[in-house]
Design a protein around this motif. Sequence first.
Motif, mmCIF file in Angstrom:
data_model
loop_
_atom_site.group_PDB
_atom_site.id
_atom_site.type_symbol
_atom_site.label_atom_id
_atom_site.label_comp_id
_atom_site.label_asym_id
_atom_site.label_seq_id
_atom_site.Cartn_x
_atom_site.Cartn_y
_atom_site.Cartn_z
ATOM 1 N N PRO A 192 -6.864 1.002 -7.461
ATOM 2 C CA PRO A 192 -5.598 0.268 -7.654
ATOM 3 C C PRO A 192 -4.369 1.175 -7.637
ATOM 4 O O PRO A 192 -3.261 0.718 -7.349
ATOM 5 C CB PRO A 192 -5.776 -0.394 -9.030
ATOM 6 C CG PRO A 192 -6.851 0.396 -9.708
ATOM 7 C CD PRO A 192 -7.752 0.865 -8.610
ATOM 8 N N GLU A 193 -4.573 2.470 -7.914
ATOM 9 C CA GLU A 193 -3.412 3.359 -7.906
ATOM 10 C C GLU A 193 -2.832 3.557 -6.510
ATOM 11 O O GLU A 193 -1.731 4.106 -6.365
ATOM 12 C CB GLU A 193 -3.780 4.713 -8.521
ATOM 13 C CG GLU A 193 -4.797 5.512 -7.732
ATOM 14 C CD GLU A 193 -6.238 5.195 -8.141
ATOM 15 O OE1 GLU A 193 -7.109 6.036 -7.900
ATOM 16 O OE2 GLU A 193 -6.465 4.108 -8.723
ATOM 17 N N LEU A 194 -3.568 3.120 -5.491
ATOM 18 C CA LEU A 194 -3.067 3.247 -4.120
ATOM 19 C C LEU A 194 -2.116 2.112 -3.744
ATOM 20 O O LEU A 194 -1.549 2.119 -2.648
ATOM 21 C CB LEU A 194 -4.234 3.273 -3.136
ATOM 22 C CG LEU A 194 -5.229 4.429 -3.306
ATOM 23 C CD1 LEU A 194 -6.338 4.320 -2.262
ATOM 24 C CD2 LEU A 194 -4.532 5.770 -3.204
ATOM 25 N N PHE A 195 -1.944 1.137 -4.663
ATOM 26 C CA PHE A 195 -1.103 -0.032 -4.390
ATOM 27 C C PHE A 195 0.013 -0.122 -5.437
ATOM 28 O O PHE A 195 -0.107 0.383 -6.546
ATOM 29 C CB PHE A 195 -1.950 -1.310 -4.407
ATOM 30 C CG PHE A 195 -3.053 -1.317 -3.391
ATOM 31 C CD1 PHE A 195 -2.839 -1.820 -2.118
ATOM 32 C CD2 PHE A 195 -4.306 -0.787 -3.703
ATOM 33 C CE1 PHE A 195 -3.864 -1.805 -1.180
ATOM 34 C CE2 PHE A 195 -5.322 -0.774 -2.771
ATOM 35 C CZ PHE A 195 -5.107 -1.274 -1.499
ATOM 36 N N ARG A 196 1.094 -0.761 -5.044
ATOM 37 C CA ARG A 196 2.219 -0.937 -5.961
ATOM 38 C C ARG A 196 2.821 -2.330 -5.766
ATOM 39 O O ARG A 196 2.695 -2.933 -4.691
ATOM 40 C CB ARG A 196 3.283 0.128 -5.710
ATOM 41 C CG ARG A 196 3.870 0.119 -4.315
ATOM 42 C CD ARG A 196 4.695 1.352 -4.043
ATOM 43 N NE ARG A 196 5.138 1.408 -2.652
ATOM 44 C CZ ARG A 196 5.539 2.509 -2.047
ATOM 45 N NH1 ARG A 196 5.543 3.665 -2.722
ATOM 46 N NH2 ARG A 196 5.920 2.477 -0.776
ATOM 47 N N LEU A 197 3.464 -2.818 -6.834
ATOM 48 C CA LEU A 197 4.134 -4.118 -6.795
ATOM 49 C C LEU A 197 5.611 -3.918 -6.489
ATOM 50 O O LEU A 197 6.262 -3.027 -7.040
ATOM 51 C CB LEU A 197 3.974 -4.841 -8.128
ATOM 52 C CG LEU A 197 2.576 -5.374 -8.451
ATOM 53 C CD1 LEU A 197 2.567 -5.954 -9.860
ATOM 54 C CD2 LEU A 197 2.146 -6.429 -7.449
ATOM 55 N N ARG A 198 6.134 -4.759 -5.618
ATOM 56 C CA ARG A 198 7.549 -4.692 -5.257
ATOM 57 C C ARG A 198 8.192 -6.057 -5.478
ATOM 58 O O ARG A 198 7.648 -7.085 -5.064
ATOM 59 C CB ARG A 198 7.702 -4.285 -3.789
ATOM 60 C CG ARG A 198 9.160 -4.234 -3.306
ATOM 61 C CD ARG A 198 9.230 -3.765 -1.857
ATOM 62 N NE ARG A 198 8.550 -4.665 -0.953
ATOM 63 C CZ ARG A 198 9.109 -5.770 -0.419
ATOM 64 N NH1 ARG A 198 10.347 -6.111 -0.749
ATOM 65 N NH2 ARG A 198 8.422 -6.538 0.413
ATOM 66 N N GLU A 199 9.328 -6.043 -6.165
ATOM 67 C CA GLU A 199 10.074 -7.285 -6.364
ATOM 68 C C GLU A 199 10.724 -7.694 -5.051
ATOM 69 O O GLU A 199 11.333 -6.871 -4.356
ATOM 70 C CB GLU A 199 11.168 -7.088 -7.430
ATOM 71 C CG GLU A 199 10.645 -6.734 -8.817
ATOM 72 C CD GLU A 199 9.915 -7.891 -9.459
ATOM 73 O OE1 GLU A 199 10.214 -9.054 -9.095
ATOM 74 O OE2 GLU A 199 9.058 -7.634 -10.323
ATOM 75 N N LEU A 250 0.851 -1.189 0.000
ATOM 76 C CA LEU A 250 0.000 0.000 0.000
ATOM 77 C C LEU A 250 0.887 1.240 0.000
ATOM 78 O O LEU A 250 1.832 1.349 0.783
ATOM 79 C CB LEU A 250 -0.897 0.005 1.241
ATOM 80 C CG LEU A 250 -1.761 1.253 1.447
ATOM 81 C CD1 LEU A 250 -2.812 1.365 0.342
ATOM 82 C CD2 LEU A 250 -2.411 1.239 2.832
ATOM 83 N N ASP A 251 0.585 2.153 -0.901
ATOM 84 C CA ASP A 251 1.292 3.432 -0.923
ATOM 85 C C ASP A 251 0.674 4.291 0.181
ATOM 86 O O ASP A 251 -0.325 4.987 -0.013
ATOM 87 C CB ASP A 251 1.130 4.094 -2.287
ATOM 88 C CG ASP A 251 2.008 5.338 -2.416
ATOM 89 O OD1 ASP A 251 2.356 5.947 -1.389
ATOM 90 O OD2 ASP A 251 2.350 5.693 -3.557
ATOM 91 N N GLU A 252 1.249 4.217 1.374
ATOM 92 C CA GLU A 252 0.636 4.832 2.558
ATOM 93 C C GLU A 252 0.506 6.348 2.407
ATOM 94 O O GLU A 252 -0.502 6.935 2.822
ATOM 95 C CB GLU A 252 1.456 4.482 3.794
ATOM 96 C CG GLU A 252 1.447 2.992 4.121
ATOM 97 C CD GLU A 252 2.194 2.691 5.404
ATOM 98 O OE1 GLU A 252 2.622 3.661 6.090
ATOM 99 O OE2 GLU A 252 2.353 1.510 5.731
ATOM 100 N N GLU A 253 1.481 6.959 1.836
ATOM 101 C CA GLU A 253 1.418 8.411 1.675
ATOM 102 C C GLU A 253 0.261 8.802 0.757
ATOM 103 O O GLU A 253 -0.543 9.696 1.083
ATOM 104 C CB GLU A 253 2.741 8.927 1.104
ATOM 105 C CG GLU A 253 2.766 10.418 0.850
ATOM 106 C CD GLU A 253 2.580 11.244 2.112
ATOM 107 O OE1 GLU A 253 2.031 12.369 2.006
ATOM 108 O OE2 GLU A 253 2.948 10.761 3.196
ATOM 109 N N LEU A 254 0.155 8.112 -0.359
ATOM 110 C CA LEU A 254 -0.919 8.419 -1.298
ATOM 111 C C LEU A 254 -2.280 8.042 -0.720
ATOM 112 O O LEU A 254 -3.265 8.788 -0.882
ATOM 113 C CB LEU A 254 -0.686 7.680 -2.621
ATOM 114 C CG LEU A 254 -1.658 8.010 -3.760
ATOM 115 C CD1 LEU A 254 -1.589 9.496 -4.087
ATOM 116 C CD2 LEU A 254 -1.345 7.168 -4.985
ATOM 117 N N ALA A 255 -2.365 6.908 -0.002
ATOM 118 C CA ALA A 255 -3.638 6.488 0.608
ATOM 119 C C ALA A 255 -4.075 7.490 1.671
ATOM 120 O O ALA A 255 -5.267 7.817 1.807
ATOM 121 C CB ALA A 255 -3.495 5.096 1.214
ATOM 122 N N GLY A 256 -3.106 7.995 2.438
ATOM 123 C CA GLY A 256 -3.440 8.989 3.460
ATOM 124 C C GLY A 256 -4.010 10.254 2.837
ATOM 125 O O GLY A 256 -4.986 10.831 3.345
#
Length: 284
Positions: A113-120, A79-85
């Motif tokens: 979905p833009e509030l989430f990101r994929l991380r390797e 979750l992109d916490e900054e963007l979600a906040g």
Amino acid sequence: MKSMTGYGEAACERKGVKILLQVRSLNHRSLDVQVRVPREYLALEEAIRQKIRERIRRGRVEVFLSRSTTKGSQRAIELDEELAGQFVRALREAQRRFHLKGELSLALLGSRPELFRLRELEVDGRGEAPLVLKAVGTALRNLEQSRRREGRNLRRDMESQIRELARVCARLEREAKFISERLKEAWLQSPETGASPERATAAEGALKGDIHEEVVRLRSHVAELTRTLRSQEPAGKRIEFLLQEAQRELNTIGAKAPQLAVSRLVVDGKERVEKVREQAQNVE
């Protein structure tokens, strides 16, 4: 004797990590190693190259390595916490300003979905080094077996051509003796030449096989080629050198003795040399 062309592969697995390594080799005048590995294994590239240099002396060697896992996906959702906040604060501000009713819910966040990101996920490349190097060793052994099989075929063909070249050499020796006798006889029967023993000795020394020395050297090169083919050491460059020397002697013989019989033997010998040269270009 080993060919420069071959293929080998290996698959190794440990703790849910599977390594597939493929290696192939092609003709090249020197050793040229090309390694293609995932980003996580870049630190192991030099160790892989060293393993190859320990086993292979000549040829272009291409290594392809892939990594997979049975542990599931190699990526994680965050979750992109900054963007979600910012999103939640903006909704609450809109609710306050416009007197909107309703509650913020998880379903509302899940619809964005833009509030989430994929991380390797991080891979411990150095920790997996033993597994990678084990795969390299196995693949190289398989490659070497392939190169040896092809090398045996090349050696049989070259030995056949060199036996024919040895026959050419034997016939050239007979021709050299015949030419020497004819030249000596012609010289002694010349009106300007006396037939004293001293002159006969001088004639023999001057005319002893116009091509005798070249034929002797050619025979030596052919014998050395035979020995080299039986060697267990890399022989490609040595064979090419000996073929170059044999070619030089044949050229000289052809120039010094233009008789038809000799010319035909020289042409036959050059054809044999060229056929061996073509195969030698494939030998380590």
